[in-house]
Design a protein around this motif. Sequence first.
Motif, PDB file in Angstrom:
ATOM      1  N   ALA A 122      81.723  72.865 -24.650  1.00 20.52           N
ATOM      2  CA  ALA A 122      80.953  73.335 -26.669  1.00 20.52           C
ATOM      3  C   ALA A 122      80.429  71.765 -27.083  1.00 20.52           C
ATOM      4  O   ALA A 122      79.584  71.506 -27.655  1.00 20.52           O
ATOM      5  N   CYS A 123      81.098  70.874 -27.100  1.00 22.28           N
ATOM      6  CA  CYS A 123      81.364  69.440 -27.409  1.00 22.28           C
ATOM      7  C   CYS A 123      80.339  68.424 -26.764  1.00 22.28           C
ATOM      8  O   CYS A 123      79.160  67.833 -27.672  1.00 22.28           O
ATOM      9  N   LEU A 124      79.898  68.923 -25.913  1.00 17.18           N
ATOM     10  CA  LEU A 124      79.046  68.537 -24.047  1.00 17.18           C
ATOM     11  C   LEU A 124      77.942  68.461 -25.710  1.00 17.18           C
ATOM     12  O   LEU A 124      76.975  68.060 -25.207  1.00 17.18           O
ATOM     13  N   VAL A 125      77.691  69.764 -25.343  1.00 17.83           N
ATOM     14  CA  VAL A 125      76.655  70.524 -26.214  1.00 17.83           C
ATOM     15  C   VAL A 125      75.550  69.905 -27.080  1.00 17.83           C
ATOM     16  O   VAL A 125      74.965  69.824 -27.569  1.00 17.83           O
ATOM     17  N   GLN A 126      77.098  70.077 -27.526  1.00 20.78           N
ATOM     18  CA  GLN A 126      76.864  69.665 -29.400  1.00 20.78           C
ATOM     19  C   GLN A 126      76.054  68.071 -29.319  1.00 20.78           C
ATOM     20  O   GLN A 126      75.923  67.727 -29.909  1.00 20.78           O
ATOM     21  N   SER A 127      76.890  67.464 -28.731  1.00 20.90           N
ATOM     22  CA  SER A 127      76.493  65.781 -28.336  1.00 20.90           C
ATOM     23  C   SER A 127      74.933  65.997 -28.303  1.00 20.90           C
ATOM     24  O   SER A 127      74.259  64.835 -28.371  1.00 20.90           O
ATOM     25  N   TRP A 128      74.809  66.352 -26.540  1.00 20.29           N
ATOM     26  CA  TRP A 128      73.812  66.581 -26.358  1.00 20.29           C
ATOM     27  C   TRP A 128      72.537  67.167 -27.044  1.00 20.29           C
ATOM     28  O   TRP A 128      71.799  66.269 -27.179  1.00 20.29           O
ATOM     29  N   LEU A 129      72.836  67.910 -28.230  1.00 14.40           N
ATOM     30  CA  LEU A 129      71.074  68.079 -29.160  1.00 14.40           C
ATOM     31  C   LEU A 129      71.837  67.197 -29.893  1.00 14.40           C
ATOM     32  O   LEU A 129      70.305  67.296 -30.515  1.00 14.40           O
ATOM     33  N   GLU A 130      72.501  66.576 -31.058  1.00 13.19           N
ATOM     34  CA  GLU A 130      72.362  65.371 -31.403  1.00 13.19           C
ATOM     35  C   GLU A 130      71.292  64.568 -31.163  1.00 13.19           C
ATOM     36  O   GLU A 130      71.354  63.302 -32.202  1.00 13.19           O
ATOM     37  N   ARG A 131      71.023  64.681 -30.294  1.00 12.52           N
ATOM     38  CA  ARG A 131      70.852  63.634 -29.385  1.00 12.52           C
ATOM     39  C   ARG A 131      69.070  63.723 -28.956  1.00 12.52           C
ATOM     40  O   ARG A 131      67.750  62.875 -28.804  1.00 12.52           O
ATOM     41  N   ALA A 217      75.018  73.160 -18.592  1.00 12.00           N
ATOM     42  CA  ALA A 217      74.184  72.248 -17.387  1.00 12.00           C
ATOM     43  C   ALA A 217      73.727  71.723 -17.617  1.00 12.00           C
ATOM     44  O   ALA A 217      73.746  70.591 -16.802  1.00 12.00           O
ATOM     45  N   ARG A 218      71.907  71.917 -18.139  1.00 12.43           N
ATOM     46  CA  ARG A 218      71.306  70.667 -18.306  1.00 12.43           C
ATOM     47  C   ARG A 218      72.354  69.334 -19.812  1.00 12.43           C
ATOM     48  O   ARG A 218      71.766  67.872 -18.825  1.00 12.43           O
ATOM     49  N   ALA A 219      72.992  69.959 -20.615  1.00 13.56           N
ATOM     50  CA  ALA A 219      73.429  68.864 -20.799  1.00 13.56           C
ATOM     51  C   ALA A 219      74.073  67.614 -20.111  1.00 13.56           C
ATOM     52  O   ALA A 219      74.926  66.362 -19.782  1.00 13.56           O
ATOM     53  N   THR A 220      75.126  68.459 -18.872  1.00 15.19           N
ATOM     54  CA  THR A 220      75.500  67.529 -17.696  1.00 15.19           C
ATOM     55  C   THR A 220      74.750  67.083 -17.082  1.00 15.19           C
ATOM     56  O   THR A 220      75.050  66.078 -16.462  1.00 15.19           O
ATOM     57  N   LEU A 221      73.486  67.363 -16.587  1.00 17.84           N
ATOM     58  CA  LEU A 221      72.515  66.124 -15.792  1.00 17.84           C
ATOM     59  C   LEU A 221      72.005  65.062 -16.820  1.00 17.84           C
ATOM     60  O   LEU A 221      72.126  64.308 -16.048  1.00 17.84           O
ATOM     61  N   LYS A 241      77.421  72.621 -10.668  1.00 15.45           N
ATOM     62  CA  LYS A 241      76.972  73.922  -9.685  1.00 15.45           C
ATOM     63  C   LYS A 241      78.298  74.786 -10.202  1.00 15.45           C
ATOM     64  O   LYS A 241      77.693  75.502  -9.950  1.00 15.45           O
ATOM     65  N   ASP A 242      79.100  74.679 -10.660  1.00 16.01           N
ATOM     66  CA  ASP A 242      79.959  75.983 -11.261  1.00 16.01           C
ATOM     67  C   ASP A 242      79.214  76.122 -12.396  1.00 16.01           C
ATOM     68  O   ASP A 242      79.740  77.791 -12.351  1.00 16.01           O
ATOM     69  N   ILE A 243      79.253  75.899 -12.935  1.00 16.63           N
ATOM     70  CA  ILE A 243      78.221  76.500 -14.200  1.00 16.63           C
ATOM     71  C   ILE A 243      76.945  76.936 -13.844  1.00 16.63           C
ATOM     72  O   ILE A 243      76.877  78.052 -14.140  1.00 16.63           O
ATOM     73  N   SER A 244      76.256  76.208 -12.983  1.00 16.41           N
ATOM     74  CA  SER A 244      75.425  77.502 -12.966  1.00 16.41           C
ATOM     75  C   SER A 244      75.410  78.100 -11.890  1.00 16.41           C
ATOM     76  O   SER A 244      74.477  79.039 -11.709  1.00 16.41           O
ATOM     77  N   LEU A 245      76.075  78.186 -11.369  1.00 17.17           N
ATOM     78  CA  LEU A 245      76.911  79.492  -9.820  1.00 17.17           C
ATOM     79  C   LEU A 245      77.128  80.674 -11.485  1.00 17.17           C
ATOM     80  O   LEU A 245      76.695  82.004 -10.877  1.00 17.17           O
ATOM     81  N   LEU A 274      65.935  75.129 -14.218  1.00 16.54           N
ATOM     82  CA  LEU A 274      67.425  74.169 -14.270  1.00 16.54           C
ATOM     83  C   LEU A 274      67.393  73.644 -12.068  1.00 16.54           C
ATOM     84  O   LEU A 274      67.652  72.967 -12.035  1.00 16.54           O
ATOM     85  N   HIS A 275      67.496  75.311 -11.432  1.00 19.17           N
ATOM     86  CA  HIS A 275      67.880  75.300 -10.443  1.00 19.17           C
ATOM     87  C   HIS A 275      66.374  73.734  -9.640  1.00 19.17           C
ATOM     88  O   HIS A 275      66.596  73.559  -8.557  1.00 19.17           O
TER      89      HIS A 275
END
Length: 650
Positions: A122-131, A217-221, A241-245, A274-275
């Motif tokens: 959730a922190c990763l996604v939040q930082s991604w959104l802030e960009r 997954a997109r934020a991780t990418l 891969k784990d998140i996408s699965l 995503l795929h």
Amino acid sequence: MARLQGPHEGHYARSPLHPDSQRSGHVDGLPVNPGAGEDSSASSLPRHYPNPGYLGMSSHSTIFNQVFSSTTPHGVAAQQDVQPSAPPISPALNDSIQDLTILEKGLFALNRLDQLEIPKLACLVQSWLERGVNLPLAGLFVPQCLTAVANWSNLPKPPWNSEDYRIDTRHRFRVLLENTRKVIAIRQDSTFELFLGQTLGENLRLEALGIFLTAAARATLDTCYFPPLFSADRQRRELIKDISLIGDWCLETCLALDCLNDLQLVLQYENFILHSQVDGDQSYHSWRRMGDVASSLFALGYHERIDEGVHNIPTFLAELRRACFARIYAADKSLAIFLGRPPRIVKDYCFLQLPAYPGITTDEYAASSDNVTQSIRSETHWGISNGNNDFPQPINYTADTRCSALFASLKEEVLLMFRKRHLNEIERISELRSRVVKQWQELPTHFRLPSSLKDCDGSQFERDFLAGTRLDYLHILLLLGLVSQKRASELDESLLEVAGEMLSITVEVIILRDRLVNSGTSLIWKVAQYGLPAAGIVSLALLHPISADCRPFPRSKMLQDLSTLVAEISIGAWIQAGEPNFALFTRATQTIRSLLDSLTAWKPHTELCNSHQNENTDLTEDWNAFIDSQPWEFEMDFWANLAEHPTLIG
């Protein structure tokens, strides 16, 4: 109260048939099935059919419904009050093979999900959104889904891998299934908050969980380094891969439940995107998912005209459906061109429509316009700008949706011309090229890349949007140039100019990638869709120069761009082995490298020396690169002296 329902829910499905849904007339000068006239027998009210999904004018149900309306007094009025009931929700799964398969996959996926560190994600996604980045279609739901899933994951759970944990997991899975089976009730005065209330919190659905996982997954990418979760590329790829699965399981379970709805269509599109970034644009997984998205779009009937009043839906939902059509339509054309395959969505069978810009109402826009017939809505004007600056269109994902769909319509016509190349439709090509240029000129000024990308003062999102929109426009001109070419060795001057600009912009995007964020298309997609075709044309031009009658092309600039493209890919600066499209780029760069080696190989200037043999046995014997310079100095004097070398003069 009207309901948003899936094609099998209650054994009924609504069809948005009404006179306006017939694709007659023109939309912004674009002919849309001119042979289909309006049918006066078609009712303007929603229809309910005992068959799954949308059923159009040619279906047997439409014919029988017209018979019923003609023979039954007030038949149409009676239909207005008919509301399909929601399917019964069983408290437990059956023992059928399908239900057992869903249960087994669901328990496995929840087990994997619990092993993920949701708060850190959730922190990763939040930082991604802030960009300034988001999911282009599901962005409206991402912040709320983020909070809901984080709260859901924080609920107390028994110790992992214990019997109590397995019981608790089974219970949580059944709750998710029951929530996902529920019909999302909507009426015309419903608010966005009411819609969310039926999908989050205690009503958390698999679609909402899937949207969160897709965003994660997109934020991780898009994030190369995030120490709480990963610090190396290998860890990052494993997490993706784990998140996408788990996200795939959410979508597949929704499809298995056969409860098609708006939120599921949004998830399907984002899962396809995503795929394409995880598996690559050439992967069959991406191609198949594009077909699934198109099938759901048609089953929901969103290829027809979307009207709030007729369908009894709120404005925000109508705009979401228009955005779904526009993005799916554009994605279908892009993938069809990239792979050279037929498109799945043909506009002759669709009502072309675009979403409105958020915060600008149609009435406000039309009232301030010199031409009141133009509207921000696509039903009356399928364009971008009406020349009005009172409400400047913001650069956001809606702008990207509108521009990409607009250019996709023109691309579809170019695709059709590729099928009819033997007809040599010179006039048709010229007419279409004029329309493409006219459409570009009608874009708002701030939508058009004014100069070099590095000179743009906008945000990271805006710079990426300007580059992507310009590349999309040039791509159509490139395709038109390819259609009109008879031989690969006889390149047209205008085609070479377009290819050179495309290659230069792509290389600049690669170099400035740290100053850009994804505004609708990723860097890998820009290079694959626009950069490689442009590099191919430039390579052909270097091997087979254009005729002497044409003005010289910037050979040094082209060699520089090709060399930079090869270098950036070869050293793994932005893409590494194992990542999507890497094999495609590797094959292309190997060919370009061979071309560069052949063009830049050192050759003695024997002819030049022989012509001056009587005057000077060696043109270079009196030339010294280090006159008045120290051997270690490579500053202005060195380069000025080097420019006077006899083989470089002229």
